[in-house]
Design a protein around this motif. Structure first.
Motif, mmCIF file in Angstrom:
data_model
loop_
_atom_site.group_PDB
_atom_site.id
_atom_site.type_symbol
_atom_site.label_atom_id
_atom_site.label_comp_id
_atom_site.label_asym_id
_atom_site.label_seq_id
_atom_site.Cartn_x
_atom_site.Cartn_y
_atom_site.Cartn_z
ATOM 1 N N GLU A 285 -12.645 5.541 33.022
ATOM 2 C CA GLU A 285 -13.848 4.070 32.544
ATOM 3 C C GLU A 285 -12.915 3.881 31.777
ATOM 4 N N ARG A 286 -12.699 2.089 32.224
ATOM 5 C CA ARG A 286 -12.146 1.706 31.964
ATOM 6 C C ARG A 286 -11.841 1.112 29.883
ATOM 7 N N GLU A 287 -13.064 1.473 29.199
ATOM 8 C CA GLU A 287 -13.048 1.289 28.629
ATOM 9 C C GLU A 287 -12.145 1.705 27.473
ATOM 10 N N PHE A 288 -12.184 2.870 28.147
ATOM 11 C CA PHE A 288 -11.171 3.973 27.164
ATOM 12 C C PHE A 288 -10.179 3.409 26.856
ATOM 13 N N LEU A 289 -9.655 2.763 27.465
ATOM 14 C CA LEU A 289 -8.118 1.423 27.178
ATOM 15 C C LEU A 289 -8.132 0.994 25.982
ATOM 16 N N GLU A 290 -9.248 0.689 25.540
ATOM 17 C CA GLU A 290 -9.448 0.125 23.960
ATOM 18 C C GLU A 290 -8.519 0.569 22.915
ATOM 19 N N VAL A 291 -8.521 2.284 23.473
ATOM 20 C CA VAL A 291 -7.906 3.577 22.634
ATOM 21 C C VAL A 291 -6.213 2.797 23.051
ATOM 22 N N PRO A 292 -5.323 3.141 21.487
ATOM 23 C CA PRO A 292 -4.183 3.634 21.961
ATOM 24 C C PRO A 292 -3.870 4.763 23.012
ATOM 25 N N GLN A 293 -2.751 3.777 24.007
ATOM 26 C CA GLN A 293 -2.512 4.461 25.368
ATOM 27 C C GLN A 293 -1.799 5.838 24.876
ATOM 28 N N GLU A 294 -1.044 5.653 23.439
ATOM 29 C CA GLU A 294 -0.540 6.992 23.272
ATOM 30 C C GLU A 294 -1.657 8.397 23.045
ATOM 31 N N CYS A 295 -3.052 7.887 22.527
ATOM 32 C CA CYS A 295 -3.821 9.381 22.069
ATOM 33 C C CYS A 295 -4.149 9.651 23.379
ATOM 34 N N PRO A 344 -14.686 13.452 28.423
ATOM 35 C CA PRO A 344 -15.134 14.108 26.811
ATOM 36 C C PRO A 344 -13.746 14.169 26.233
ATOM 37 N N ARG A 345 -12.810 14.621 26.166
ATOM 38 C CA ARG A 345 -11.892 14.717 25.501
ATOM 39 C C ARG A 345 -11.309 12.888 25.141
ATOM 40 N N LEU A 346 -11.647 11.806 26.589
ATOM 41 C CA LEU A 346 -11.467 10.474 25.964
ATOM 42 C C LEU A 346 -11.778 10.147 25.137
ATOM 43 N N ALA A 347 -13.420 10.664 25.389
ATOM 44 C CA ALA A 347 -14.314 9.880 24.299
ATOM 45 C C ALA A 347 -14.133 10.803 22.737
ATOM 46 N N ASP A 348 -13.764 11.982 22.414
ATOM 47 C CA ASP A 348 -13.536 12.128 21.116
ATOM 48 C C ASP A 348 -12.508 11.279 21.035
ATOM 49 N N ALA A 349 -10.935 10.452 21.848
ATOM 50 C CA ALA A 349 -10.603 10.174 21.323
ATOM 51 C C ALA A 349 -10.496 9.034 20.455
ATOM 52 N N LYS A 350 -11.681 8.107 21.615
ATOM 53 C CA LYS A 350 -11.604 7.208 21.317
ATOM 54 C C LYS A 350 -13.174 6.995 20.101
ATOM 55 N N PHE A 351 -13.728 8.248 19.188
ATOM 56 C CA PHE A 351 -14.521 8.409 18.122
ATOM 57 C C PHE A 351 -13.700 8.339 17.236
ATOM 58 N N PHE A 352 -12.560 9.427 17.195
ATOM 59 C CA PHE A 352 -11.430 9.806 15.893
ATOM 60 C C PHE A 352 -10.466 8.359 15.532
ATOM 61 N N PHE A 353 -10.415 7.396 16.880
ATOM 62 C CA PHE A 353 -9.897 5.393 16.376
ATOM 63 C C PHE A 353 -10.963 5.005 15.733
ATOM 64 N N ASP A 354 -11.809 5.162 16.106
ATOM 65 C CA ASP A 354 -13.411 4.211 15.721
ATOM 66 C C ASP A 354 -13.295 4.401 14.163
ATOM 67 N N GLN A 355 -13.610 5.905 14.134
ATOM 68 C CA GLN A 355 -13.567 6.116 12.707
ATOM 69 C C GLN A 355 -12.510 6.272 12.070
ATOM 70 N N ASP A 356 -11.102 6.457 12.127
ATOM 71 C CA ASP A 356 -10.562 6.194 10.974
ATOM 72 C C ASP A 356 -10.353 5.027 10.872
ATOM 73 N N ARG A 357 -10.339 3.802 11.649
ATOM 74 C CA ARG A 357 -9.827 2.315 11.510
ATOM 75 C C ARG A 357 -10.930 1.847 10.000
ATOM 76 N N LYS A 358 -11.582 2.215 10.150
ATOM 77 C CA LYS A 358 -13.129 2.190 9.238
ATOM 78 C C LYS A 358 -12.315 1.654 7.567
ATOM 79 N N LYS A 359 -11.413 3.374 7.747
ATOM 80 C CA LYS A 359 -11.009 3.463 6.140
ATOM 81 C C LYS A 359 -9.637 2.960 6.773
ATOM 82 N N SER A 360 -9.044 1.766 5.318
ATOM 83 C CA SER A 360 -7.977 1.211 5.383
ATOM 84 C C SER A 360 -6.844 3.070 4.771
ATOM 85 N N LEU A 361 -5.149 2.939 5.061
ATOM 86 C CA LEU A 361 -4.468 3.277 4.822
ATOM 87 C C LEU A 361 -3.932 3.377 3.609
ATOM 88 N N ALA A 362 -3.926 2.301 3.213
ATOM 89 C CA ALA A 362 -3.533 2.428 1.434
ATOM 90 C C ALA A 362 -5.449 3.088 0.605
#
Length: 716
Positions: A285-295, A344-362
């Motif tokens: 699905e094209r929606e997974f392309l919102e995740v950084p392509q390296e992932c 499901p592999r791509l869905a996991d990557a999208k989930f991690f990406f979405d969750q990580d962005r809820k907190k700043s690096l700082a």
């Protein structure tokens, strides 16, 4: 009688071999077999070797193998004549005992050969050793090939015994072996290995073989019969080429300028996983392309061994290529199965990406204080603090030359956040993405692009030939990070050994060297090491001197090796590095200058004179670079002083301007007056004032000639 030459085939049929080691296993198996047969005279150096390796077999085909090796004349030294024969020329008991050990008796004494052996004459027993039969020689060669396989991890398994008594025999090999083939032409060679007797039966594809077993007619029909009857491409290289061909054909079918990701390691691994490749086009699905392509690329490659497709601009598309091991008439079920698995592999990557962005690096930096870096050097949080201070010191120096007032602040911020992605979900799942994800999260947090780039780039260069950080901020943080590691490990005595370098200190040192040289940074090596070592004050067991002096030698040693690999001679490298240059960015120019000087006709004489001067000054520590014209008596010393007055200021000005080649060229004019000085002047004059004055003249000359490099190192 000459033994008939035939081609030989040996195959071990086993359970699935480790894919990342398959190519190496196949080459080693075949190579040792060939070398052993050549060593025993059963094959020649001209025999052609073909190695085969598929997921379930290791095999070798060797041309021109004979059934019986030629007999060899053997000459064995027995003992000195004085020990073997008595005064009357009769054999001594020692000689008779030695002959008996070789299966000979007293009748052999008359036929012994005498020959000089060093200072004494010795007795030699000459005999003929029967050449090895193929069965005997191949048995030995196969045992050696199995024993010397570069097996990543040995398995032990048991074979059923075929005797009346109960019990098992244990065998150790890379994977359980189930078949052994040994054919000399069309004849089976009677050998055994791993509890197996050699025959002519092998097996093809698990599901698509036309017959099972595949009964081999002869050694030369092996590859063709496996392809026709067994549906297996036995050759690793041929299978790899077929996969590459099918990948290229698939992207033509997809169109739009698509191309599979270029990854030789992935292609090798997939080649080791399939016996009969069949490339299929799949999609997600094209929606997974919102995740950084390296992932997405990493999860498809690492977990599923897929080939992601990129568009003409290098961006990931929603399609990918699968190398299947089966070729059904209708491939839709295989395609749908792979698409279902990857989702499901791509869905996991999208989930991690979405969750990580809820907190700043700082906000994640504090968590680094709970991550142990090294039991003597503290946590990642403490390490980050040290890297920040080193980065600030480096950036402050560079800001003066670059005029970038924002550099120190950006470098400190990037250093503080560079390791924060280590505690994100995405990097926890895919450690290979550390730095890469930090950059994405930094951009999401609205940080300056130079800071975000530096977070990704501070690991560079990761390997030989890798790119350097793209901006000044990245260079500063990369230097600080590597220097902190080097200083810390050297300071606690955690040095690399000949075969172990668990903290990659050699790679870190080369990274520092490359950045200082290729970026031509106006930074002093000793100052950099001092800044790094200063951050470890108070740490128990930390040796600051070892962290600076020994580390400087280590870095310069790595630089010397790198320069020699690039084609510089050992003499040239020694000449340039002997003065311990601190601005490594100047080293290529210094080396070029020395190379140009070495080509001058005056170079050899001046280098020899420089070496002579150095030896004289070593014995005269009281000498200083001071000359009184009133004490110059001999015409030759006056002429040398005058020549130096005419040339040295110009050479120094050229040196200060960075024109090192011109500086040495100017000094080359001193050859004649230097030669005349040593021909006509006694340096160690009896009068102390004359002697010190002449030593002062030589010391002044030595200092002038060695500003660019230690020219005496060029003397042969």
């Amino acid at each position: 009688m000459t033994s008939v030459q035939k081609n030989l085939l040996v195959e071990l049929f086993v359970e699935e071999l480790p894919p990342k080691a398959l190519k190496k296993l196949g080459d080693a198996f075949a190579g040792v077999l060939r070398d052993q047969l050549v060593a025993q005279g059963l094959a020649s150096a001209d025999s052609v070797l073909t190695a085969y390796a598929s997921p379930r077999r290791l095999a070798a085909h060797l041309t021109s193998v004979i059934a019986q090796a030629a007999d060899k004349a053997v000459s064995q030294k027995l003992m000195p004549v004085a020990v073997g024969l008595d005064a009357s020329g009769q054999a001594t008991p020692a000689l008779l005992k030695r002959l008996a050990g070789l299966g000979a008796d007293a009748s052999a004494v008359a036929g012994l050969k005498r020959a000089q052996d060093g200072k004494a004459e010795a007795l030699f027993y000459e005999s003929t050793a029967r050449g090895a039969a193929l069965a005997e020689g191949l048995q030995k060669a196969l045992a050696d090939a199995i024993a010397r396989l570069p097996i990543p991890k040995v398995m032990s398994y048991q074979l059923e015994t075929h005797c009346e008594l109960p019990g098992w025999s244990s065998v150790s090999f890379v994977r359980p072996a189930h078949g052994l083939v040994a054919l000399h032409g069309a004849e089976v060679v009677a050998i055994e290995a791993l509890g197996l007797q050699a025959g002519r039966d092998t097996h093809g594809h698990r599901f698509e073989a036309a017959v099972d077993p595949v009964v081999l007619r002869d050694a030369d029909s092996y590859a063709q019969q496996l392809a026709d009857d067994g549906a297996v491409i036995a050759s690793f290289d041929a299978r790899r080429a077929e996969i590459a061909r099918q990948l290229a054909a698939a992207v033509v079918k997809v169109g739009g300028g698509a191309k599979p990701i270029d990854d030789d390691a992935l292609l090798d691994e997939v080649t080791a996983l399939v016996e009969r490749p069949n490339v299929l086009v799949c999609s997600f699905e094209r929606e997974f392309l919102e995740v950084p392509q390296e992932c997405l690329i990493l999860t498809m490659k690492a977990n599923q061994k897929y080939f992601p497709l990129l568009d003409a601009a290098g961006k990931l598309t929603h399609q990918f290529l699968v190398v299947s091991n089966i070729t059904p008439d209708d491939a839709s079920a295989v395609i749908q199965g792979n698409e279902r698995v990857v989702r499901p592999r791509l869905a996991d990557a999208k989930f991690f990406f979405d969750q990580d962005r809820k907190k700043s690096l700082a906000s994640r930096v504090e968590s680094l204080g709970k991550v142990v870096y090294h039991n003597k050097l503290g946590t990642q949080g403490e390490r980050v603090t040290r890297v920040m201070k080193i980065a600030e010191a480096i950036a402050s120096r560079l800001a003066v030359s670059t005029g970038d007032a924002t550099l120190p602040a950006h470098a400190v911020q990037a250093a503080q956040l560079a390791k924060a992605d280590l505690v994100t979900d995405m990097v926890g799942e895919f450690p290979e993405l550390q730095g890469t994800m930090g950059r994405y999260y930094a951009l999401h947090d609205g940080l300056d692009a130079s800071v975000a780039d530096a977070i990704e780039d501070h690991y560079k260069p990761r390997f030989a030939g890798d790119t350097l950080p793209r901006g000044d901020v990245g260079v500063v943080v990369a230097l600080a990070d590597k220097l902190e590691t080097l200083a810390g490990m050297f300071g606690i005595g955690n040095l690399p050994t000949g075969d172990r370098d668990p903290f990659a200190l050699r790679r870190h040192a080369l990274g520092v060297i490359r950045m200082l040289i290729e970026k031509d940074l106006p930074l002093d090596l000793a100052a950099l090491l001092g800044d790094a070592a200063a951050q470890f004050r108070g740490i128990e067991g930390f040796d600051a001197e070892r962290a600076t002096v020994a580390l400087q030698g280590f870095i310069l040693d790595r630089l010397a090796g790198s320069l020699r690999e690039q084609g510089a001679s050992a003499q040239e490298v020694d000449a340039v590095l002997a003065p311990l240059p601190q601005r490594l960015g100047e080293v290529p120019k210094l080396l070029a200058a020395v190379r140009a000087f070495a080509a001058l006709p005056e170079a050899a004489a001046l280098a020899a004179a420089n070496k002579r001067i150095g030896n004289i000054l070593k014995k005269a520590p009281e000498a200083d670079a001071h000359v009184s014209e009133l004490l110059l008596q001999e015409p030759a010393e006056k002429a040398l002083h005058a020549a130096m007055a005419a040339t040295v200021p110009a050479a120094n000005a050229q040196f200060d301007a960075g024109d090192y080649a011109a500086s040495l060229q100017t000094l080359a004019a001193l050859r004649a007056p230097v030669d005349a000085f040593f021909d006509g002047v006694m340096v160690n004059a009896e009068q102390p004032d004359l002697r010190l004055n002449r030593l002062g003249l030589l010391k002044s000359l030595h200092e002038a000639m060695n500003r660019v490099a230690q020219l005496e190192r060029l003397a042969t």
